[in-house]
Write a protein that holds these residues in place. Structure first.
Motif, PDB file in Angstrom:
ATOM      1  N   LEU A 283       0.868  -1.173   0.000  1.00 29.31           N
ATOM      2  CA  LEU A 283       0.000   0.000   0.000  1.00 29.31           C
ATOM      3  C   LEU A 283       0.905   1.224   0.000  1.00 29.31           C
ATOM      4  O   LEU A 283       1.655   1.453   0.948  1.00 29.31           O
ATOM      5  CB  LEU A 283      -0.911   0.018   1.228  1.00 29.31           C
ATOM      6  CG  LEU A 283      -1.775   1.286   1.401  1.00 29.31           C
ATOM      7  CD1 LEU A 283      -2.750   1.434   0.234  1.00 29.31           C
ATOM      8  CD2 LEU A 283      -2.515   1.267   2.733  1.00 29.31           C
ATOM      9  N   ASP A 284       0.848   2.008  -1.079  1.00 37.46           N
ATOM     10  CA  ASP A 284       1.713   3.172  -1.248  1.00 37.46           C
ATOM     11  C   ASP A 284       0.862   4.439  -1.233  1.00 37.46           C
ATOM     12  O   ASP A 284      -0.082   4.568  -2.017  1.00 37.46           O
ATOM     13  CB  ASP A 284       2.486   3.057  -2.566  1.00 37.46           C
ATOM     14  CG  ASP A 284       3.561   4.123  -2.699  1.00 37.46           C
ATOM     15  OD1 ASP A 284       4.733   3.821  -2.441  1.00 37.46           O
ATOM     16  OD2 ASP A 284       3.224   5.269  -3.073  1.00 37.46           O
ATOM     17  N   LEU A 285       1.194   5.367  -0.343  1.00 38.62           N
ATOM     18  CA  LEU A 285       0.480   6.643  -0.214  1.00 38.62           C
ATOM     19  C   LEU A 285       1.453   7.751  -0.572  1.00 38.62           C
ATOM     20  O   LEU A 285       2.501   7.902   0.071  1.00 38.62           O
ATOM     21  CB  LEU A 285      -0.036   6.818   1.214  1.00 38.62           C
ATOM     22  CG  LEU A 285      -0.889   5.672   1.764  1.00 38.62           C
ATOM     23  CD1 LEU A 285      -1.209   5.900   3.232  1.00 38.62           C
ATOM     24  CD2 LEU A 285      -2.159   5.488   0.951  1.00 38.62           C
ATOM     25  N   ARG A 286       1.123   8.558  -1.607  1.00 35.80           N
ATOM     26  CA  ARG A 286       2.135   9.442  -2.197  1.00 35.80           C
ATOM     27  C   ARG A 286       1.547  10.797  -2.575  1.00 35.80           C
ATOM     28  O   ARG A 286       0.390  10.914  -2.976  1.00 35.80           O
ATOM     29  CB  ARG A 286       2.713   8.768  -3.448  1.00 35.80           C
ATOM     30  CG  ARG A 286       3.959   9.424  -4.041  1.00 35.80           C
ATOM     31  CD  ARG A 286       4.691   8.402  -4.893  1.00 35.80           C
ATOM     32  NE  ARG A 286       5.070   7.273  -4.057  1.00 35.80           N
ATOM     33  CZ  ARG A 286       6.205   7.222  -3.342  1.00 35.80           C
ATOM     34  NH1 ARG A 286       7.063   8.227  -3.395  1.00 35.80           N
ATOM     35  NH2 ARG A 286       6.488   6.163  -2.601  1.00 35.80           N
ATOM     36  N   TYR A 287       2.389  11.828  -2.424  1.00 34.76           N
ATOM     37  CA  TYR A 287       2.081  13.181  -2.885  1.00 34.76           C
ATOM     38  C   TYR A 287       2.904  13.455  -4.134  1.00 34.76           C
ATOM     39  O   TYR A 287       4.109  13.168  -4.178  1.00 34.76           O
ATOM     40  CB  TYR A 287       2.427  14.195  -1.792  1.00 34.76           C
ATOM     41  CG  TYR A 287       2.535  15.621  -2.276  1.00 34.76           C
ATOM     42  CD1 TYR A 287       1.404  16.415  -2.446  1.00 34.76           C
ATOM     43  CD2 TYR A 287       3.780  16.171  -2.583  1.00 34.76           C
ATOM     44  CE1 TYR A 287       1.510  17.727  -2.891  1.00 34.76           C
ATOM     45  CE2 TYR A 287       3.895  17.489  -3.029  1.00 34.76           C
ATOM     46  CZ  TYR A 287       2.762  18.244  -3.182  1.00 34.76           C
ATOM     47  OH  TYR A 287       2.870  19.537  -3.635  1.00 34.76           O
ATOM     48  N   SER A 288       2.273  14.022  -5.168  1.00 37.70           N
ATOM     49  CA  SER A 288       2.962  14.312  -6.428  1.00 37.70           C
ATOM     50  C   SER A 288       2.619  15.722  -6.886  1.00 37.70           C
ATOM     51  O   SER A 288       1.497  16.200  -6.676  1.00 37.70           O
ATOM     52  CB  SER A 288       2.537  13.302  -7.499  1.00 37.70           C
ATOM     53  OG  SER A 288       3.072  13.630  -8.764  1.00 37.70           O
ATOM     54  N   ASP A 289       3.588  16.406  -7.546  1.00 35.18           N
ATOM     55  CA  ASP A 289       3.352  17.771  -7.990  1.00 35.18           C
ATOM     56  C   ASP A 289       4.331  18.117  -9.109  1.00 35.18           C
ATOM     57  O   ASP A 289       5.298  17.377  -9.367  1.00 35.18           O
ATOM     58  CB  ASP A 289       3.528  18.737  -6.817  1.00 35.18           C
ATOM     59  CG  ASP A 289       2.780  20.061  -7.020  1.00 35.18           C
ATOM     60  OD1 ASP A 289       2.224  20.267  -8.113  1.00 35.18           O
ATOM     61  OD2 ASP A 289       2.773  20.875  -6.079  1.00 35.18           O
ATOM     62  N   THR A 290       4.079  19.240  -9.789  1.00 34.63           N
ATOM     63  CA  THR A 290       4.979  19.786 -10.804  1.00 34.63           C
ATOM     64  C   THR A 290       5.006  21.306 -10.658  1.00 34.63           C
ATOM     65  O   THR A 290       4.227  21.886  -9.898  1.00 34.63           O
ATOM     66  CB  THR A 290       4.512  19.448 -12.241  1.00 34.63           C
ATOM     67  OG1 THR A 290       3.406  20.303 -12.582  1.00 34.63           O
ATOM     68  CG2 THR A 290       4.095  18.004 -12.382  1.00 34.63           C
ATOM     69  N   ASN A 291       5.901  21.935 -11.417  1.00 38.29           N
ATOM     70  CA  ASN A 291       5.935  23.410 -11.432  1.00 38.29           C
ATOM     71  C   ASN A 291       5.272  23.987 -12.676  1.00 38.29           C
ATOM     72  O   ASN A 291       5.452  25.163 -12.987  1.00 38.29           O
ATOM     73  CB  ASN A 291       7.371  23.920 -11.318  1.00 38.29           C
ATOM     74  CG  ASN A 291       8.206  23.574 -12.553  1.00 38.29           C
ATOM     75  OD1 ASN A 291       7.851  22.683 -13.334  1.00 38.29           O
ATOM     76  ND2 ASN A 291       9.323  24.268 -12.735  1.00 38.29           N
ATOM     77  N   LEU A 292       4.483  23.185 -13.403  1.00 42.24           N
ATOM     78  CA  LEU A 292       3.770  23.681 -14.573  1.00 42.24           C
ATOM     79  C   LEU A 292       2.590  24.561 -14.152  1.00 42.24           C
ATOM     80  O   LEU A 292       1.823  24.201 -13.253  1.00 42.24           O
ATOM     81  CB  LEU A 292       3.240  22.513 -15.404  1.00 42.24           C
ATOM     82  CG  LEU A 292       4.208  21.844 -16.383  1.00 42.24           C
ATOM     83  CD1 LEU A 292       3.586  20.576 -16.942  1.00 42.24           C
ATOM     84  CD2 LEU A 292       4.606  22.793 -17.495  1.00 42.24           C
ATOM     85  N   SER A 293       2.426  25.695 -14.801  1.00 43.70           N
ATOM     86  CA  SER A 293       1.238  26.520 -14.581  1.00 43.70           C
ATOM     87  C   SER A 293       0.041  25.820 -15.214  1.00 43.70           C
ATOM     88  O   SER A 293       0.181  24.919 -16.061  1.00 43.70           O
ATOM     89  CB  SER A 293       1.427  27.897 -15.205  1.00 43.70           C
ATOM     90  OG  SER A 293       1.450  27.799 -16.630  1.00 43.70           O
ATOM     91  N   LYS A 294      -1.160  26.244 -14.870  1.00 43.93           N
ATOM     92  CA  LYS A 294      -2.356  25.635 -15.430  1.00 43.93           C
ATOM     93  C   LYS A 294      -2.476  25.897 -16.930  1.00 43.93           C
ATOM     94  O   LYS A 294      -2.967  25.044 -17.681  1.00 43.93           O
ATOM     95  CB  LYS A 294      -3.594  26.137 -14.695  1.00 43.93           C
ATOM     96  CG  LYS A 294      -3.686  25.632 -13.265  1.00 43.93           C
ATOM     97  CD  LYS A 294      -4.984  26.052 -12.598  1.00 43.93           C
ATOM     98  CE  LYS A 294      -5.094  25.460 -11.201  1.00 43.93           C
ATOM     99  NZ  LYS A 294      -6.367  25.815 -10.526  1.00 43.93           N
ATOM    100  N   GLY A 295      -2.001  27.060 -17.372  1.00 46.80           N
ATOM    101  CA  GLY A 295      -2.026  27.355 -18.795  1.00 46.80           C
ATOM    102  C   GLY A 295      -1.039  26.509 -19.571  1.00 46.80           C
ATOM    103  O   GLY A 295      -1.361  25.974 -20.643  1.00 46.80           O
TER     104      GLY A 295
END
Length: 346
Positions: A283-295
């Protein structure tokens, strides 16, 4: 006579002790080693609330299922050849039915260094072309033969842009990458790694793609949860996806600065998570993100759910100003089962 009797008794005792010692050695002699079987098969499946690939959702932030099958051949204990196939449920702008992956490579191990070199193919069957300007023979800049004929020679229905926002999407998003990876086991608890992937035509955008990342993992001591058999780890990754310029299919229109294709936005991505293991389950619980703007995310993904157009998101590569949340922060919960024929089925 007494001396002779004592001598005979002593010799008998020495002989008996030697015989007993010899019998003891023979009693604990190890059996011959089992013959080496070079073949093995790994397989498994997973259920996740969101299928995220390099910081970008592939399932429109909806649940996804996955499965894989990987035959392996061990030349020796430090050199393995492998091929594999896997599948994931997705939600792509071109309405592709699923992601099918075909891959293969070689895994050499040198001391603490575990290498992995290979080629990975991503196939997205069942897509539809969305680009009204791509009608064959129209002569309109941005037209592309992929909207007329599929790689297999079948007719390809042509529609206008995607509903709501008018984004474009090719029927065929399939591509391949070559990769090189290394994982370094520092000790029983800590490991670090580095990864490099390159594609001459990432997602069939017409743009090259290069992804590099570093990873780290801490595995808790086996006694952390007593004798329950539960294990735990903490792991993370930081990577960068570089992208080139797309082909004319994704151009911003006749007479514009990017009529021949847009410079796809390169970006950073990272994730951090904790995992719990029990027998073959994880069971893997993870936070993920990028620096891309929504546009920029909308320009890159052609998100079919992008709806809100704002002046702040208007750019040369996103002239409509639509915004996508496919590249933002998200939480991922993944339950998987992983088995091998040698370890789990014998």
């Amino acid at each position: 006579m007494k001396k002779l009797a004592l001598l005979a008794t002593a010799l008998a005792m020495v002989s008996g002790s030697a015989l007993a010692a010899d019998m003891a050695v023979k009693a604990v002699k190890a059996p011959p080693p089992a013959p080496f079987d070079p073949w093995d098969v790994a397989f498994g499946s997973a259920l996740m609330n969101d299928y995220v690939f390099r910081g970008v959702t592939q399932s429109n932030h909806k649940p996804s299922v996955a499965a894989y099958f990987e035959p392996r051949y061990n030349i020796n204990k430090d050199l393995q050849l492998y091929v594999g196939a896997s599948g994931e449920s997705i939600s792509f702008p071109n309405r592709a039915a699923a992601e099918i992956d075909i891959y293969g490579g070689i895994r050499p191990t040198v001391g603490m260094f575990a290498f992995d070199f290979g080629v990975w193919g991503y196939i997205y069957p069942g897509g539809t072309c969305f680009n009204a300007a791509a009608v064959p023979g129209s002569g309109i800049p941005g037209s592309d033969a992929s909207c007329a004929v599929s790689p297999f020679g079948n007719s390809d229905p042509v529609t206008g842009g995607l509903p709501i926002n008018g984004n474009f999407a090719k029927k065929n998003a399939s591509f391949y990458e070559g990769y090189a990876k290394v994982n370094v086991t520092l000790n029983d608890q800590f490991s670090i790694g580095a990864n490099e992937y390159y594609s001459p035509n990432f997602l069939n955008l017409g743009a090259w793609g290069n992804y590099a990342s570093i990873t780290g993992k801490w595995t808790a001591p086996s006694t952390t949860f007593g004798t329950s058999g539960v294990g735990m780890y903490v792991s993370g990754e930081f990577g960068r996806q570089w992208l080139g310029t797309s082909d004319r299919f994704y151009g911003t229109g006749p007479g514009t600065v990017f009529a021949a294709g847009i410079p796809e936005p390169s970006y950073n991505t990272w994730n951090l998570g904790v995992g719990f293991t029990y027998k073959v389950f994880t069971l893997d619980l993870r936070y993920s993100d990028t620096n891309l703007s929504k546009g920029a995310c909308n320009a890159f993904t052609s998100d079919f759910t992008a709806r809100v157009a704002t002046a702040g998101s208007v750019s040369l590569i996103n002239p409509g100003g639509f915004e996508s949340n496919w590249c933002g922060a998200t939480g991922i919960a993944k339950l998987s089962a992983d088995l091998t024929a040698v370890s789990n089925l014998k």
